[in-house]
Design an enzyme around this catalytic site. Sequence first.
Site, PDB file in Angstrom:
ATOM      1  N   ARG A  80      -9.459  -8.799   2.455  1.00 22.53           N
ATOM      2  CA  ARG A  80      -8.458  -8.273   3.388  1.00 22.53           C
ATOM      3  C   ARG A  80      -8.650  -6.767   3.570  1.00 22.53           C
ATOM      4  O   ARG A  80      -8.654  -6.250   4.686  1.00 22.53           O
ATOM      5  CB  ARG A  80      -7.061  -8.573   2.827  1.00 22.53           C
ATOM      6  CG  ARG A  80      -5.891  -8.076   3.659  1.00 22.53           C
ATOM      7  CD  ARG A  80      -4.595  -8.389   2.898  1.00 22.53           C
ATOM      8  NE  ARG A  80      -3.399  -8.183   3.694  1.00 22.53           N
ATOM      9  CZ  ARG A  80      -2.671  -7.077   3.695  1.00 22.53           C
ATOM     10  NH1 ARG A  80      -3.035  -6.052   2.946  1.00 22.53           N
ATOM     11  NH2 ARG A  80      -1.575  -6.982   4.437  1.00 22.53           N
ATOM     12  N   LEU A  82       0.767  -6.229   1.671  1.00 24.67           N
ATOM     13  CA  LEU A  82      -0.182  -6.577   0.608  1.00 24.67           C
ATOM     14  C   LEU A  82       0.527  -7.263  -0.563  1.00 24.67           C
ATOM     15  O   LEU A  82      -0.013  -8.182  -1.190  1.00 24.67           O
ATOM     16  CB  LEU A  82      -0.869  -5.294   0.122  1.00 24.67           C
ATOM     17  CG  LEU A  82      -1.486  -5.318  -1.282  1.00 24.67           C
ATOM     18  CD1 LEU A  82      -2.758  -6.139  -1.268  1.00 24.67           C
ATOM     19  CD2 LEU A  82      -1.751  -3.911  -1.771  1.00 24.67           C
ATOM     20  N   GLN A 127       0.827  -1.210   0.000  1.00 30.56           N
ATOM     21  CA  GLN A 127       0.000   0.000   0.000  1.00 30.56           C
ATOM     22  C   GLN A 127       0.863   1.262   0.000  1.00 30.56           C
ATOM     23  O   GLN A 127       1.900   1.312   0.649  1.00 30.56           O
ATOM     24  CB  GLN A 127      -0.882  -0.019   1.251  1.00 30.56           C
ATOM     25  CG  GLN A 127      -2.189   0.718   1.061  1.00 30.56           C
ATOM     26  CD  GLN A 127      -3.258   0.249   2.045  1.00 30.56           C
ATOM     27  OE1 GLN A 127      -3.313  -0.913   2.394  1.00 30.56           O
ATOM     28  NE2 GLN A 127      -4.102   1.140   2.481  1.00 30.56           N
TER      29      GLN A 127
END
Length: 297
Positions: free
Chosen positions: A113, A89, A9
């Site tokens: 998620r 991620l 992210q």
Amino acid sequence: MKAYIFPGQGAQFSGMGLDLYENSPEAQELFEKANKILGFQITDIMFEGTAEQLKETKVTQPAIFLHSVILAKTLGEAFKPEMVAGHSLGEFSALVAAGALSFEDGLKLVSQRALAMQKACEAAPSNMAAVLGLEDEVVENVCNTIDGVVVAANYNCPGQLVISGEVEAINKACDALKEAGAKRALVLPVGGAFHSPMMEPAREELAAAIENTTFSKPNCPIYQNVTANAVTDENKIKANLISQLTAPVKWTQSVQQMITDGATLFTEVGPGNVLQGLVKKIDRSAETASATFETQA
């Protein structure tokens, strides 16, 4: 040995993936499949959205995953990883690229998620802070002296560690870390305390989804955030993936282990080049590159 690394992210940008969509029929097909799976036109937001729209957790995580995985798939014969790793991620992108998870299952898990993390963030005020210029051990020791939840969350590179926890505990920790000699202790503009005990509700939610998903043996070892070691066993991969939400991202340790195990070139697959910068800070002699899609003539 060729190592491929996948960002997490924060790497998103407006226009991401558009070149792939316009120049590769395979990429276009996968993007359209993603729109159907997600139930909204994520391609519109990726290609033309504002920074604000791209920052929404339900968008950010699938968007980065899609950019990374679809780019890897369009590399064709050139994509021959001997080891892979992903930052937070990015571990899901790495697993799909290495054949441990299908594209569809990977996207569904990433979407679940993101929503589970969003829910956990809304349940209790929490955040993260970047700490620069201190040894990991000093940061860990300071966190241990603070009342409330505050833990080391991302071991990004030597001298750069992100802490995560309750708002008040983070603020107190930042003050204490500056007193301990940190160059900076800066609260980050994120939605919550990722990779901390605050994510326990999200971990439980994601655990059920992961348990019900079929994993295959990857084509090459994956260095997972939780252990920083090479893993090829499907059950261990699942267990580590479940632990990942509440455990720290051992990126420094993962890269060091990959180098020990023979990695000579780290190619970043996905938006941005943050991971290449971290690899260089971990080991200046490591060679890094960005994966690029070549338009077929």
